[in-house]
Design an enzyme around this catalytic site. Structure first.
Site, short mmCIF file in Angstrom:
data_model
loop_
_atom_site.label_atom_id
_atom_site.label_comp_id
_atom_site.label_asym_id
_atom_site.label_seq_id
_atom_site.Cartn_x
_atom_site.Cartn_y
_atom_site.Cartn_z
CG LEU A 91 -2.54 -1.36 1.00
CD1 LEU A 91 -2.55 -1.59 2.68
CD2 LEU A 91 -2.97 -0.84 0.06
CG ASN A 105 -0.15 -7.80 7.06
OD1 ASN A 105 -0.57 -8.38 6.46
ND2 ASN A 105 1.77 -7.76 6.49
CG HIS A 107 5.64 -11.64 7.90
ND1 HIS A 107 5.44 -11.60 6.63
CD2 HIS A 107 6.40 -12.33 8.26
CE1 HIS A 107 6.63 -12.05 6.31
NE2 HIS A 107 7.27 -11.94 7.33
CG ASP A 148 6.99 -7.91 6.94
OD1 ASP A 148 5.53 -7.74 6.32
OD2 ASP A 148 7.22 -8.48 5.29
CB ALA A 177 1.30 -19.60 14.33
#
Ligand code: GRF
Length: 200
Positions: A91, A105, A107, A148, A177
């Site tokens: 983005l 987000n 990851h 990230d 997870a």
């Protein structure tokens, strides 16, 4: 009825994380927010089928005027929280600044390991196996201008087995997870947003 945060989920592929959010909503693990919209940059994404099956409105945005269209759609649905669930596009900085602490987000590693530019999808797990780590996992974080690099919300560790392939590891990280911490993180952030509205 109590206020619920209006959520948009951005997807590009299979949408198993979207499914985890939908299931969490049904089980009321996610109860302070509601998935109002699914947005994809890929018209073939299976995630769109999941949205359709669950009566969640969806939009497909192509590359042309992407940022403009995305903003328009989010505003017209009064979206307050954006969840990137396997969304492949990066983005633009302006967009990310505008939605500060409003984009989450997921990851598939324990950040700061195996993250940043070039670490996406199966590549993350290949890198973890190559390094020989014994523990990996997943991380949810807010999105900022650094890939990230935003504030971490939750993490969960997963064991790496001797006979793992990247595919096996990817599956275990998702199941044990990602699908657990993403709904929990979204609920936590929604609770915090509602709390802040009350204080104001
Ligand atoms: C997940 O591994 C997620 O961590 C990463 O992309 C994958 C998406 O899978 N960002 P899905 O589309 O949710 O099944």
């Amino acid at each position: 009825m109590n206020k619920k945060v209006r959520i948009a989920v951005l997807v590009s592929g299979g949408g198993t994380n979207l499914q985890a959010l939908i299931d969490a909503q049904k089980k009321e693990i996610l109860k302070s927010g509601k998935i109002e919209l699914v947005i994809s940059n890929n018209s073939n994404a299976f995630a769109l089928k999941r949205a359709e099956e669950n009566n969640i409105p969806f939009e497909i945005i192509d590359k042309k005027n992407f940022e403009e269209r995305l903003k328009e759609i989010l505003q017209s649905h009064k979206i307050e929280l954006i969840v990137l669930a396997g969304f492949t596009a990066v983005l633009p900085d302006n967009f990310v600044k505008y939605y500060d602490k409003r984009i989450i987000n997921i990851h598939p590693s324990l950040i700061p390991s195996f993250c940043g530019k070039g670490f996406y999808g199966i590549k993350v797990h290949q890198a973890a196996l190559k390094k020989g780590v014994k523990i990996t996992g997943a991380t949810t974080h807010f999105v900022n201008e650094i890939i990230d690099g935003g504030e971490i919300i939750m993490q969960k560790a997963v064991e790496v087995y001797e006979d793992d392939t990247a595919e096996k590891l990817q599956k275990r990280v998702m199941e044990f997870a990602e699908w657990i911490i993403l709904p929990k993180s979204v609920e936590k952030v929604c609770e915090d947003i509602i709390e802040k509205i009350k204080i104001k």
